[in-house]
Design an enzyme around this catalytic site. Structure first.
Site, mmCIF file in Angstrom:
data_model
loop_
_atom_site.group_PDB
_atom_site.id
_atom_site.type_symbol
_atom_site.label_atom_id
_atom_site.label_comp_id
_atom_site.label_asym_id
_atom_site.label_seq_id
_atom_site.Cartn_x
_atom_site.Cartn_y
_atom_site.Cartn_z
ATOM 1 N N ASP A 131 26.311 41.671 53.369
ATOM 2 C CA ASP A 131 27.756 41.249 52.682
ATOM 3 C C ASP A 131 27.842 39.733 52.300
ATOM 4 O O ASP A 131 27.816 38.997 53.310
ATOM 5 C CB ASP A 131 28.833 41.661 53.426
ATOM 6 C CG ASP A 131 30.045 41.303 52.856
ATOM 7 O OD1 ASP A 131 30.796 42.170 52.346
ATOM 8 O OD2 ASP A 131 30.688 40.153 53.081
ATOM 9 N N TYR B 84 30.940 32.103 48.968
ATOM 10 C CA TYR B 84 30.117 31.715 50.121
ATOM 11 C C TYR B 84 28.930 30.651 49.616
ATOM 12 O O TYR B 84 28.510 29.717 50.340
ATOM 13 C CB TYR B 84 29.326 32.631 50.683
ATOM 14 C CG TYR B 84 30.333 33.879 51.366
ATOM 15 C CD1 TYR B 84 31.702 33.517 51.415
ATOM 16 C CD2 TYR B 84 29.825 34.934 51.655
ATOM 17 C CE1 TYR B 84 32.698 34.485 52.060
ATOM 18 C CE2 TYR B 84 30.554 35.938 52.324
ATOM 19 C CZ TYR B 84 32.005 35.752 52.435
ATOM 20 O OH TYR B 84 32.821 36.401 53.119
ATOM 21 N N LYS C 42 31.299 39.377 46.128
ATOM 22 C CA LYS C 42 33.065 39.542 46.162
ATOM 23 C C LYS C 42 33.088 38.661 44.866
ATOM 24 O O LYS C 42 32.631 37.410 44.779
ATOM 25 C CB LYS C 42 33.652 39.143 47.266
ATOM 26 C CG LYS C 42 33.276 39.951 48.600
ATOM 27 C CD LYS C 42 33.904 39.426 49.573
ATOM 28 C CE LYS C 42 33.389 39.970 50.983
ATOM 29 N NZ LYS C 42 32.081 39.314 51.395
ATOM 30 N N HIS D 133 38.085 39.246 46.173
ATOM 31 C CA HIS D 133 37.908 38.820 47.384
ATOM 32 C C HIS D 133 39.248 38.438 48.313
ATOM 33 O O HIS D 133 39.431 38.476 49.384
ATOM 34 C CB HIS D 133 37.176 37.242 47.373
ATOM 35 C CG HIS D 133 36.609 36.843 48.755
ATOM 36 N ND1 HIS D 133 35.654 36.039 48.808
ATOM 37 C CD2 HIS D 133 36.861 37.226 49.889
ATOM 38 C CE1 HIS D 133 35.242 35.561 50.026
ATOM 39 N NE2 HIS D 133 35.944 36.501 50.654
#
Length: 274
Positions: free
Chosen positions: A51, A56, A81, A111
């Protein structure tokens, strides 16, 4: 030890028929080489679910580690996401595929519900229609926000990823997701490490000869959720994967349920961070 037939269910079949492993590796705040290593170690340990997210900044690392692992792409369930501060979920999905170096992800989720819960959903549906993702879902959505999406959706969300653990046991949100055939996926199931030293968790772990992390993750699986613990330590990644050869008793589950600090809320978050 409990009935072995209760131990074989490692995959959740989503409402659209996609099969999703109930254990995955999360890589929030895991940069560069650390991310490469964590993903590689997880795949070596038998994880088949990773994931990540646009926010990120490590999609390239995830894709590189997946390629270098030698595990066939079709054997790994891959989530990313949509960053809702951006304008177009479809275009951002295509960019994610380029960074990941794959033709398709298995799950693409909003998200968080910035600017409202529904505006991005048509773009999420387009991403699925164009084959950029097999499934689409949401994250950090309350029951009312989930219902708002489902009211306008042609393709309904199949996952709601939220903060969830015995300490954040959002019963009403879990019940609502179950009623709507939306899988609840638990991020921070270890409380980013905060929950590992809780006396109740430690006592159960000692009694059944497991780690506190294994107890928390097993609780999540037995509550019907998908769990995505994060770690950058190889031995902990391996330990976290060893949750399918034991079952917590009803008494232990009730003791862990009692740790909830949310009063069984239907909300996904106590406060916004966006």
């Amino acid at each position: 030890m409990a009935d072995e037939t209760a131990l074989s269910d490692r995959v959740r079949v989503l409402a659209d028929g996609t099969q999703m492993p109930v254990l995955g590796l999360g890589v929030w705040q895991v940069p560069g080489p650390e991310c490469d290593n964590a993903v590689r170690w997880a795949l070596e340990a038998g994880y088949r679910h990773i994931d990540t997210a646009q926010a990120y900044g490590n999609e390239e690392s995830v894709g590189r580690a997946l390629r270098d692992s030698g595990v066939p792409r079709e054997e790994v369930f891959l989530t990313t996401k949509f960053h809702p501060a951006r304008a177009d979920p479809t275009a951002e999905a295509e960019r994610s595929l380029q960074r990941l170096g794959v033709d398709q992800v298995d799950l693409y989720i909003i998200h968080w519900p910035q600017k409202g819960p529904t505006w991005a959903w048509p773009g999420m549906e387009r991403a699925r229609e164009r084959g950029y993702t097999r499934s689409i879902g949401v994250s950090n959505f309350s029951v009312s926000q989930l219902d708002d999406v489902m009211a306008v959706a042609t393709i309904p969300p199949v996952v709601n990823q939220v903060q969830f653990s015995p300490f954040e046991y959002r019963r009403r949100l879990l019940e609502a997701c179950t009623e709507r055939d939306v899988a609840l996926e638990a991020y921070s199931p270890l409380g980013t490490g905060r929950h590992l030293s809780d006396p109740t968790v430690v006592a159960i772990a000692q009694r059944v000869d497991r780690t506190p992390a294994q107890i928390l993750l097993r609780w999540g699986v037995q509550r019907g959720t998908i769990v995505i613990p994060k770690s950058t330590h190889r031995e902990r990644i391996e330990e976290n994967g060893q949750i399918f050869d034991f079952v917590l008793s009803d008494g232990d589950m009730a003791a862990l349920d009692g740790l909830d600090q949310t009063r069984g809320t239907e909300q996904a978050r106590e406060r916004k961070w966006w």
